[in-house]
Write a protein that holds these residues in place. Structure first.
Motif, PDB file in Angstrom:
ATOM      1  N   SER A   1       0.832  -1.199   0.000  1.00 34.28           N
ATOM      2  CA  SER A   1       0.000   0.000   0.000  1.00 34.28           C
ATOM      3  C   SER A   1       0.866   1.248   0.000  1.00 34.28           C
ATOM      4  CB  SER A   1      -0.926   0.008   1.224  1.00 34.28           C
ATOM      5  OG  SER A   1      -1.681   1.197   1.255  1.00 34.28           O
ATOM      6  N   HIS A   2       0.494   2.210  -0.842  1.00 28.96           N
ATOM      7  CA  HIS A   2       1.191   3.490  -0.885  1.00 28.96           C
ATOM      8  C   HIS A   2       0.464   4.551  -0.062  1.00 28.96           C
ATOM      9  CE1 HIS A   2       4.107   2.325  -3.989  1.00 28.96           C
ATOM     10  NE2 HIS A   2       3.131   1.600  -4.480  1.00 28.96           N
ATOM     11  N   GLU A   3      -0.583   4.147   0.647  1.00 28.13           N
ATOM     12  CA  GLU A   3      -1.282   5.071   1.528  1.00 28.13           C
ATOM     13  C   GLU A   3      -0.936   4.742   2.973  1.00 28.13           C
ATOM     14  OE1 GLU A   3      -3.885   2.906  -0.117  1.00 28.13           O
ATOM     15  OE2 GLU A   3      -3.478   3.890  -2.023  1.00 28.13           O
ATOM     16  N   LEU A   4      -1.169   5.709   3.845  1.00 29.36           N
ATOM     17  CA  LEU A   4      -0.996   5.472   5.276  1.00 29.36           C
ATOM     18  C   LEU A   4      -2.173   4.659   5.783  1.00 29.36           C
ATOM     19  CD1 LEU A   4       0.585   6.057   7.896  1.00 29.36           C
ATOM     20  CD2 LEU A   4      -0.870   8.060   8.186  1.00 29.36           C
ATOM     21  N   LYS A   5      -1.881   3.527   6.396  1.00 28.74           N
ATOM     22  CA  LYS A   5      -2.944   2.661   6.904  1.00 28.74           C
ATOM     23  C   LYS A   5      -2.469   2.014   8.203  1.00 28.74           C
ATOM     24  CE  LYS A   5      -5.359   0.353   3.961  1.00 28.74           C
ATOM     25  NZ  LYS A   5      -5.781  -0.642   2.943  1.00 28.74           N
ATOM     26  N   ASN A   6      -3.295   2.158   9.239  1.00 27.66           N
ATOM     27  CA  ASN A   6      -3.016   1.543  10.544  1.00 27.66           C
ATOM     28  C   ASN A   6      -1.651   1.950  11.096  1.00 27.66           C
ATOM     29  OD1 ASN A   6      -5.496   0.184  10.663  1.00 27.66           O
ATOM     30  ND2 ASN A   6      -4.700  -1.510   9.433  1.00 27.66           N
TER      31      ASN A   6
ATOM     32  N   MET B   1       7.899   4.772   3.778  1.00 27.72           N
ATOM     33  CA  MET B   1       6.675   5.203   3.122  1.00 27.72           C
ATOM     34  C   MET B   1       5.692   5.772   4.138  1.00 27.72           C
ATOM     35  SD  MET B   1       4.354   3.083   0.418  1.00 27.72           S
ATOM     36  CE  MET B   1       5.823   2.821  -0.568  1.00 27.72           C
ATOM     37  N   GLN B   2       5.487   5.037   5.248  1.00 26.09           N
ATOM     38  CA  GLN B   2       4.582   5.532   6.277  1.00 26.09           C
ATOM     39  C   GLN B   2       5.121   6.790   6.934  1.00 26.09           C
ATOM     40  OE1 GLN B   2       3.407   2.657   9.219  1.00 26.09           O
ATOM     41  NE2 GLN B   2       1.626   2.075   8.007  1.00 26.09           N
ATOM     42  N   ALA B   3       6.429   6.877   7.101  1.00 22.63           N
ATOM     43  CA  ALA B   3       7.018   8.040   7.758  1.00 22.63           C
ATOM     44  C   ALA B   3       6.763   9.309   6.962  1.00 22.63           C
ATOM     45  CB  ALA B   3       8.521   7.819   7.942  1.00 22.63           C
ATOM     46  N   GLY B   4       7.016   9.266   5.666  1.00 19.27           N
ATOM     47  CA  GLY B   4       6.837  10.458   4.845  1.00 19.27           C
ATOM     48  C   GLY B   4       5.388  10.893   4.751  1.00 19.27           C
ATOM     49  N   ILE B   5       4.496   9.932   4.506  1.00 22.57           N
ATOM     50  CA  ILE B   5       3.079  10.273   4.382  1.00 22.57           C
ATOM     51  C   ILE B   5       2.505  10.659   5.740  1.00 22.57           C
ATOM     52  CG2 ILE B   5       0.822   9.405   3.678  1.00 22.57           C
ATOM     53  CD1 ILE B   5       2.260   7.496   1.792  1.00 22.57           C
ATOM     54  N   GLY B   6       2.868   9.901   6.784  1.00 24.42           N
ATOM     55  CA  GLY B   6       2.322  10.160   8.107  1.00 24.42           C
ATOM     56  C   GLY B   6       2.692  11.520   8.646  1.00 24.42           C
ATOM     57  N   ASP B   7       3.885  12.003   8.324  1.00 22.18           N
ATOM     58  CA  ASP B   7       4.303  13.326   8.772  1.00 22.18           C
ATOM     59  C   ASP B   7       3.329  14.387   8.283  1.00 22.18           C
ATOM     60  OD1 ASP B   7       5.730  15.447   9.767  1.00 22.18           O
ATOM     61  OD2 ASP B   7       7.179  15.482   8.136  1.00 22.18           O
ATOM     62  N   GLY B   8       2.970  14.307   7.016  1.00 25.75           N
ATOM     63  CA  GLY B   8       2.014  15.262   6.467  1.00 25.75           C
ATOM     64  C   GLY B   8       0.630  15.120   7.079  1.00 25.75           C
ATOM     65  N   TYR B   9       0.176  13.876   7.283  1.00 29.99           N
ATOM     66  CA  TYR B   9      -1.130  13.636   7.895  1.00 29.99           C
ATOM     67  C   TYR B   9      -1.180  14.244   9.296  1.00 29.99           C
ATOM     68  CZ  TYR B   9      -3.097  10.381   4.447  1.00 29.99           C
ATOM     69  OH  TYR B   9      -3.646   9.828   3.320  1.00 29.99           O
ATOM     70  N   ILE B  10      -0.154  13.963  10.109  1.00 29.21           N
ATOM     71  CA  ILE B  10      -0.146  14.439  11.494  1.00 29.21           C
ATOM     72  C   ILE B  10      -0.116  15.963  11.536  1.00 29.21           C
ATOM     73  CG2 ILE B  10       1.222  14.514  13.614  1.00 29.21           C
ATOM     74  CD1 ILE B  10       2.076  11.632  12.998  1.00 29.21           C
ATOM     75  N   THR B  11       0.694  16.580  10.690  1.00 33.15           N
ATOM     76  CA  THR B  11       0.764  18.042  10.653  1.00 33.15           C
ATOM     77  C   THR B  11      -0.595  18.646  10.331  1.00 33.15           C
ATOM     78  OG1 THR B  11       3.086  17.951   9.959  1.00 33.15           O
ATOM     79  CG2 THR B  11       1.899  20.002   9.550  1.00 33.15           C
ATOM     80  N   ASN B  12      -1.280  18.090   9.340  1.00 34.86           N
ATOM     81  CA  ASN B  12      -2.593  18.618   8.956  1.00 34.86           C
ATOM     82  C   ASN B  12      -3.628  18.410  10.057  1.00 34.86           C
ATOM     83  OD1 ASN B  12      -1.694  19.460   6.441  1.00 34.86           O
ATOM     84  ND2 ASN B  12      -2.191  17.515   5.457  1.00 34.86           N
ATOM     85  N   ILE B  13      -3.597  17.234  10.702  1.00 38.85           N
ATOM     86  CA  ILE B  13      -4.557  16.954  11.771  1.00 38.85           C
ATOM     87  C   ILE B  13      -4.369  17.920  12.935  1.00 38.85           C
ATOM     88  CG2 ILE B  13      -5.178  15.262  13.540  1.00 38.85           C
ATOM     89  CD1 ILE B  13      -4.690  13.078  11.449  1.00 38.85           C
ATOM     90  N   LEU B  14      -3.128  18.118  13.349  1.00 35.84           N
ATOM     91  CA  LEU B  14      -2.863  19.013  14.477  1.00 35.84           C
ATOM     92  C   LEU B  14      -3.254  20.458  14.147  1.00 35.84           C
ATOM     93  CD1 LEU B  14       0.609  17.655  15.684  1.00 35.84           C
ATOM     94  CD2 LEU B  14      -1.654  17.161  16.628  1.00 35.84           C
ATOM     95  N   ALA B  15      -2.909  20.912  12.940  1.00 32.61           N
ATOM     96  CA  ALA B  15      -3.252  22.285  12.555  1.00 32.61           C
ATOM     97  C   ALA B  15      -4.766  22.477  12.521  1.00 32.61           C
ATOM     98  CB  ALA B  15      -2.641  22.601  11.193  1.00 32.61           C
TER      99      ALA B  15
END
Length: 373
Positions: free
Chosen positions: A44-49, A127-141
């Motif tokens: 998977s190229h998406e963040l999952k679990n 893969m999870q690290a790069g995508i997850g960083d963006g997800y977490i930043t957006n969620i917190l903001a």
């Protein structure tokens, strides 16, 4: 007509020989069925679990909102841990992300002091690290803006992104088709190379040499027989595995894709025969195959874009038909391109493939002459 009849009968002999080779048959079935399915569903190229833990030293309303914002399927339920548990948890691989909320964070936000949050990321899961960083930043903001009652964006314009050809950015749509494209090259080289080495190891090549057959007839027979098997298997895989089982829509013409694949197979099968004339046994052929196929596969544009490679590599790969095969295959199957768009790639594959086919045929003729002498 006599030569065409010889090529046809030799090709039929190749098909019967392949039918008796259970290992190669199993490889063909695996490559165009289970391998395609597992590549589409397992990579998977998406963040999952994503495994995430939170060190909440603030214990405020805002920190509670953070904990509730990390939802499946993108993240697992956050684990509350203490500061001293960060290193052991990440060292053991239990957590990919650890968010640290310092004491007094909410008070500092309300006072406009712009406090810092720390996110520890296990970068071995790239893969999870790069995508997850963006997800977490957006969620917190988003949670901070909602908590403060401020707009979620300060841009003077409204930006709407539209994802073409893959609206939901589903990785299975990409990886399943890419796996078929890669396996066409892999099996074209393996089947033709193994067919020639099998003739040599079983001693049947000597029988062919005493018959009124030319080397080009022997080579062309192996090319059309093994190429036909690959064309049939790839077409069946597109229909049964990709479209039916995985429910991936094919945008373009499958007939056009198979026609282009047929042109490309002149190069790929000739490459298999060329490697088989160098190798003296299957283990040697396997080593040569890995040295040639893996770089060609990685640099052809299927795994990484050609544009992201060094300029020298880009220039070299333009002389390799696999680059143009990946280009027109993706254009047809992903974007629905017609012959009016992909004809330059078709022409390049035909010209370069024909030149290499002639080179491989000359090499094969010389190896046959050595065996006769």
């Amino acid at each position: 007509m006599r030569r065409l009849e010889n090529i046809y009968r030799l090709g039929v002999k190749e098909l019967f020989s392949l039918r008796r080779d259970t290992v190669l048959l199993a490889l063909i079935v695996w490559a165009f069925s289970f391998a395609v399915y597992t590549a589409a569903t397992g990579m998977s190229h998406e963040l999952k679990n994503g495994a995430i833990a939170i060190v909440d030293e603030d214990r405020s309303q805002l920190s509670a909102r953070f904990r509730e914002a990390f939802l499946p399927p993108y993240f697992k339920e956050p684990k509350l841990i203490s500061f001293r548990e960060i290193d052991p948890g990440m060292d053991s691989g239990r957590y990919t992300f650890v968010l640290v909320i310092p004491h007094g964070f909410q008070a500092d936000v309300l006072a406009g002091r712009r406090p810092a949050l720390q996110v520890n990321i296990d970068a071995t899961a790239m893969m999870q690290a790069g995508i997850g960083d963006g997800y977490i930043t957006n969620i917190l903001a988003q949670e901070i803006n909602t908590f403060l009652g401020t707009p979620t964006t300060a841009y003077p314009v409204e930006l709407k992104a539209r994802y073409a050809f893959n609206p939901n950015i589903t990785s299975a749509w990409f990886t399943s088709v890419t796996e078929i494209i890669n396996n066409v090259t892999m099996l074209a080289i393996v089947l033709t190379g193994a067919a020639l080495i099998r003739e040599r190891e079983h001693g049947t090549i000597e029988h062919l040499l005493v018959m009124p057959l030319t080397p080009i007839e022997i080579m062309v027979a192996k090319v059309w027989a093994n190429g036909l098997v690959i064309l049939f298997a790839s077409g069946l895989s597109l229909w049964l595995v990709v479209e039916t089982l995985l429910q991936v829509p094919i945008a373009g013409s499958k007939a056009l894709f198979l026609a282009g694949t047929g042109l490309y197979l002149f190069f790929a099968t000739a490459l298999g025969i060329f490697l088989a004339t160098i190798a003296r046994s299957m283990p040697q052929f396997g080593l040569l195959f890995m040295m040639v196929f893996l770089p060609m596969n990685l640099l052809s544009g299927g795994e990484t874009p050609i544009e992201s490679q060094p300029a020298l590599l880009q220039a070299i790969m333009q002389a390799v038909p696999s680059t143009h095969f990946v280009s027109f295959a993706q254009a047809i199957l992903y974007r629905g391109a017609g012959i009016d768009i992909v004809w330059p790639q078709f022409a390049l594959v035909t010209v370069i493939g024909s030149l290499f086919f002639a080179f491989a045929a000359a090499r094969f003729r010389r190896s046959i002459a050595v065996m006769r002498s």
